[in-house]
Design a protein around this motif. Structure first.
Motif, PDB file in Angstrom:
ATOM      1  N   ASN A  72      28.498 -18.062  45.916  1.00  0.00           N
ATOM      2  CA  ASN A  72      29.444 -18.492  44.879  1.00  0.00           C
ATOM      3  C   ASN A  72      29.722 -19.970  45.095  1.00  0.00           C
ATOM      4  O   ASN A  72      30.599 -20.349  45.863  1.00  0.00           O
ATOM      5  CB  ASN A  72      30.740 -17.683  44.960  1.00  0.00           C
ATOM      6  CG  ASN A  72      30.517 -16.239  44.594  1.00  0.00           C
ATOM      7  OD1 ASN A  72      29.677 -15.950  43.762  1.00  0.00           O
ATOM      8  ND2 ASN A  72      31.254 -15.344  45.213  1.00  0.00           N
ATOM      9  N   PHE A  73      28.944 -20.794  44.420  1.00  0.00           N
ATOM     10  CA  PHE A  73      29.068 -22.230  44.599  1.00  0.00           C
ATOM     11  C   PHE A  73      30.168 -22.780  43.688  1.00  0.00           C
ATOM     12  O   PHE A  73      30.299 -22.355  42.543  1.00  0.00           O
ATOM     13  CB  PHE A  73      27.739 -22.923  44.268  1.00  0.00           C
ATOM     14  CG  PHE A  73      26.600 -22.456  45.115  1.00  0.00           C
ATOM     15  CD1 PHE A  73      26.596 -22.658  46.481  1.00  0.00           C
ATOM     16  CD2 PHE A  73      25.531 -21.792  44.541  1.00  0.00           C
ATOM     17  CE1 PHE A  73      25.545 -22.223  47.265  1.00  0.00           C
ATOM     18  CE2 PHE A  73      24.465 -21.357  45.308  1.00  0.00           C
ATOM     19  CZ  PHE A  73      24.476 -21.569  46.674  1.00  0.00           C
ATOM     20  N   GLY A  79      28.822 -28.105  44.487  1.00  0.00           N
ATOM     21  CA  GLY A  79      28.156 -26.836  44.240  1.00  0.00           C
ATOM     22  C   GLY A  79      26.680 -27.011  43.953  1.00  0.00           C
ATOM     23  O   GLY A  79      25.842 -26.237  44.425  1.00  0.00           O
ATOM     24  N   LEU A  80      26.348 -28.052  43.182  1.00  0.00           N
ATOM     25  CA  LEU A  80      24.948 -28.331  42.892  1.00  0.00           C
ATOM     26  C   LEU A  80      24.186 -28.708  44.161  1.00  0.00           C
ATOM     27  O   LEU A  80      23.052 -28.268  44.371  1.00  0.00           O
ATOM     28  CB  LEU A  80      24.844 -29.453  41.853  1.00  0.00           C
ATOM     29  CG  LEU A  80      23.431 -29.827  41.406  1.00  0.00           C
ATOM     30  CD1 LEU A  80      22.757 -28.623  40.753  1.00  0.00           C
ATOM     31  CD2 LEU A  80      23.474 -31.010  40.464  1.00  0.00           C
ATOM     32  N   MET A  81      24.827 -29.489  45.024  1.00  0.00           N
ATOM     33  CA  MET A  81      24.192 -29.876  46.277  1.00  0.00           C
ATOM     34  C   MET A  81      23.977 -28.646  47.162  1.00  0.00           C
ATOM     35  O   MET A  81      22.906 -28.483  47.760  1.00  0.00           O
ATOM     36  CB  MET A  81      25.036 -30.902  47.022  1.00  0.00           C
ATOM     37  CG  MET A  81      24.383 -31.386  48.312  1.00  0.00           C
ATOM     38  SD  MET A  81      25.407 -32.494  49.265  1.00  0.00           S
ATOM     39  CE  MET A  81      26.640 -31.375  49.877  1.00  0.00           C
ATOM     40  N   VAL A  85      20.330 -27.266  48.446  1.00  0.00           N
ATOM     41  CA  VAL A  85      20.040 -27.058  49.868  1.00  0.00           C
ATOM     42  C   VAL A  85      19.566 -25.628  50.096  1.00  0.00           C
ATOM     43  O   VAL A  85      18.611 -25.388  50.855  1.00  0.00           O
ATOM     44  CB  VAL A  85      21.276 -27.388  50.735  1.00  0.00           C
ATOM     45  CG1 VAL A  85      21.104 -26.897  52.161  1.00  0.00           C
ATOM     46  CG2 VAL A  85      21.549 -28.880  50.720  1.00  0.00           C
ATOM     47  N   SER A  86      20.179 -24.676  49.432  1.00  0.00           N
ATOM     48  CA  SER A  86      19.765 -23.270  49.569  1.00  0.00           C
ATOM     49  C   SER A  86      18.337 -23.064  49.072  1.00  0.00           C
ATOM     50  O   SER A  86      17.540 -22.361  49.706  1.00  0.00           O
ATOM     51  CB  SER A  86      20.706 -22.357  48.796  1.00  0.00           C
ATOM     52  OG  SER A  86      22.012 -22.464  49.284  1.00  0.00           O
ATOM     53  N   VAL A  87      17.998 -23.678  47.956  1.00  0.00           N
ATOM     54  CA  VAL A  87      16.638 -23.570  47.427  1.00  0.00           C
ATOM     55  C   VAL A  87      15.651 -24.233  48.388  1.00  0.00           C
ATOM     56  O   VAL A  87      14.569 -23.702  48.645  1.00  0.00           O
ATOM     57  CB  VAL A  87      16.547 -24.208  46.020  1.00  0.00           C
ATOM     58  CG1 VAL A  87      15.104 -24.346  45.568  1.00  0.00           C
ATOM     59  CG2 VAL A  87      17.341 -23.379  45.022  1.00  0.00           C
ATOM     60  N   ALA A  88      16.023 -25.376  48.941  1.00  0.00           N
ATOM     61  CA  ALA A  88      15.144 -26.068  49.886  1.00  0.00           C
ATOM     62  C   ALA A  88      14.919 -25.233  51.144  1.00  0.00           C
ATOM     63  O   ALA A  88      13.790 -25.143  51.652  1.00  0.00           O
ATOM     64  CB  ALA A  88      15.735 -27.435  50.249  1.00  0.00           C
TER      65      ALA A  88
END
Length: 110
Positions: A72-73, A79-81, A85-88
């Motif tokens: 839950n960003f 939140g976008l950052m 980071v999670s996708v990376a």
């Protein structure tokens, strides 16, 4: 004095040497069976190391996916950052796993 191949790295060494000057493999007065046993142990340890890295890569991938799909960003730049980071992290974990599986397949062939 003859030149032979190192049993570990296959580079040329003297038959009088107690260890390889390239890979520092020590074979001294070991019999052929001892050398084969040492090589087998080295292959086993290398495969274990690669499998451990694969497990760490899977864990990294799972953690990244967890935060991508269930995190839950907050709204805004923070939140976008966090999402990026999670996708990376998930991407790095996946690529690391695929590379390690290829390295394991290559190691098992040789």
């Amino acid at each position: 004095m003859a030149i032979i191949s190192c049993p570990a790295c296959q580079k040329p060494i003297s038959d009088k040497a107690n260890s390889c000057s390239h890979c520092h493999y020590e074979f001294g007065s070991a019999s052929k069976e001892d050398i084969e046993r040492k090589l087998s142990l080295q292959r086993y340890q290398k495969l274990q190391k690669l499998q451990n890295q694969s497990m760490l890569a899977i864990l990294l991938f799972i953690v990244g996916c967890y935060f991508v799909f269930l995190g839950n960003f907050p709204d805004g730049d923070k939140g976008l950052m966090m999402f990026n980071v999670s996708v990376a992290v998930a991407t790095i974990g996946f690529i690391w796993y695929v590379v390690n599986r290829a390295r394991i397949a290559i190691a098992k062939r040789s």
